[in-house]
Write a protein that holds these residues in place. Structure first.
Motif, PDB file in Angstrom:
ATOM      1  N   GLU A 117       5.513 -12.080  -0.589  1.00 10.38           N
ATOM      2  CA  GLU A 117       4.895 -13.039  -1.504  1.00 10.38           C
ATOM      3  C   GLU A 117       5.889 -13.995  -2.159  1.00 10.38           C
ATOM      4  OE1 GLU A 117       1.603 -11.689  -3.870  1.00 10.38           O
ATOM      5  OE2 GLU A 117       1.289  -9.961  -2.560  1.00 10.38           O
ATOM      6  N   ARG A 155      12.951  -7.196  -6.625  1.00 13.38           N
ATOM      7  CA  ARG A 155      12.345  -5.997  -7.223  1.00 13.38           C
ATOM      8  C   ARG A 155      12.384  -6.072  -8.754  1.00 13.38           C
ATOM      9  NH1 ARG A 155      14.995  -1.877  -4.224  1.00 13.38           N
ATOM     10  NH2 ARG A 155      16.735  -2.174  -5.615  1.00 13.38           N
ATOM     11  N   LYS A 206       5.313  -4.120 -10.438  1.00 10.44           N
ATOM     12  CA  LYS A 206       5.592  -2.764  -9.922  1.00 10.44           C
ATOM     13  C   LYS A 206       4.628  -2.369  -8.819  1.00 10.44           C
ATOM     14  CE  LYS A 206       7.800  -1.226 -14.056  1.00 10.44           C
ATOM     15  NZ  LYS A 206       8.364  -0.155 -14.749  1.00 10.44           N
ATOM     16  N   SER A 207       3.373  -2.771  -8.950  1.00 14.58           N
ATOM     17  CA  SER A 207       2.396  -2.414  -7.919  1.00 14.58           C
ATOM     18  C   SER A 207       2.754  -3.047  -6.576  1.00 14.58           C
ATOM     19  CB  SER A 207       0.987  -2.832  -8.344  1.00 14.58           C
ATOM     20  OG  SER A 207       0.925  -4.234  -8.568  1.00 14.58           O
ATOM     21  N   LEU A 208       3.252  -4.286  -6.575  1.00 14.09           N
ATOM     22  CA  LEU A 208       3.652  -4.949  -5.339  1.00 14.09           C
ATOM     23  C   LEU A 208       4.889  -4.278  -4.752  1.00 14.09           C
ATOM     24  CD1 LEU A 208       3.299  -7.232  -3.261  1.00 14.09           C
ATOM     25  CD2 LEU A 208       4.645  -8.708  -4.792  1.00 14.09           C
ATOM     26  N   GLN A 213       5.824  -1.166  -5.063  1.00  9.68           N
ATOM     27  CA  GLN A 213       5.414   0.116  -4.477  1.00  9.68           C
ATOM     28  C   GLN A 213       4.603  -0.094  -3.201  1.00  9.68           C
ATOM     29  OE1 GLN A 213       3.482   1.866  -7.884  1.00  9.68           O
ATOM     30  NE2 GLN A 213       5.395   2.764  -8.625  1.00  9.68           N
ATOM     31  N   GLU A 214       3.693  -1.060  -3.232  1.00  9.03           N
ATOM     32  CA  GLU A 214       2.863  -1.363  -2.063  1.00  9.03           C
ATOM     33  C   GLU A 214       3.728  -1.738  -0.859  1.00  9.03           C
ATOM     34  OE1 GLU A 214       0.424  -5.330  -1.080  1.00  9.03           O
ATOM     35  OE2 GLU A 214      -0.361  -4.220  -2.801  1.00  9.03           O
ATOM     36  N   GLN A 215       4.824  -2.461  -1.101  1.00 13.84           N
ATOM     37  CA  GLN A 215       5.705  -2.921  -0.023  1.00 13.84           C
ATOM     38  C   GLN A 215       6.754  -1.880   0.356  1.00 13.84           C
ATOM     39  OE1 GLN A 215       5.253  -5.730   1.715  1.00 13.84           O
ATOM     40  NE2 GLN A 215       3.423  -6.047   0.495  1.00 13.84           N
ATOM     41  N   GLY A 216       6.799  -0.769  -0.352  1.00 14.87           N
ATOM     42  CA  GLY A 216       7.776   0.279  -0.061  1.00 14.87           C
ATOM     43  C   GLY A 216       9.203  -0.149  -0.392  1.00 14.87           C
ATOM     44  N   SER A 241      10.562   0.118  -3.601  1.00 15.52           N
ATOM     45  CA  SER A 241      11.030   0.661  -4.873  1.00 15.52           C
ATOM     46  C   SER A 241      12.400   1.300  -4.667  1.00 15.52           C
ATOM     47  CB  SER A 241      10.036   1.674  -5.440  1.00 15.52           C
ATOM     48  OG  SER A 241       9.957   2.792  -4.604  1.00 15.52           O
ATOM     49  N   ASP A 273      12.881   4.902  -3.186  1.00 15.16           N
ATOM     50  CA  ASP A 273      12.694   5.213  -1.753  1.00 15.16           C
ATOM     51  C   ASP A 273      14.006   5.555  -1.094  1.00 15.16           C
ATOM     52  OD1 ASP A 273      10.049   4.722  -2.081  1.00 15.16           O
ATOM     53  OD2 ASP A 273      10.097   2.707  -1.230  1.00 15.16           O
TER      54      ASP A 273
END
Length: 117
Positions: free
Chosen positions: A15, A100, A105-107, A109-112, A114, A117
């Motif tokens: 995005e 990041r 935060k939701s994006l 985590q959604e994109q992996g 964070s 990981d």
């Protein structure tokens, strides 16, 4: 690293979009700037929005590539990238960190993407 490579790295992040701020190209996610390109001292530099502790780690490990922006912005984590010395793998990691830092935060985590990981 060229301006085009910096731009491609920034725009490859989820995005991300290019806009302009004070006459210089910047890169944003959800309206928040994570990277900028600007000329200084007859060179083009990148700037990443890092946290001060992230900046310290990068500057210590790669002082030939990264340095704090002079003044208050630098003390807050704004970090210059000397493009002619930057290599894609190191800059990609730093740019993901900057992305990041400002992405929801939701994006992240959604994109992996964070840092857990």
């Amino acid at each position: 690293m060229t301006i085009a490579q910096f731009r491609r790295l920034a725009l490859s992040l989820p995005e991300a979009e290019e806009r302009a701020h004070m006459g210089h190209p910047d890169f944003r996610v959800k309206e928040k700037i994570f990277a900028t390109l600007f000329p200084r001292d007859k060179r083009t530099w990148g700037v990443l929005k890092l946290k001060p502790d992230q900046q310290r780690v990068l500057v210590k490990a790669h002082s030939d590539v990264f340095q704090p922006v002079p003044g208050g912005w630098g003390r807050q984590g704004a970090t210059q990238v000397r493009l002619e010395r930057a290599r894609v793998p190191i800059l990609r990691d730093a740019m993901i960190t900057a992305w990041r830092n400002v992405a929801p935060k939701s994006l992240v985590q959604e994109q992996g993407l964070s840092d857990e990981d």
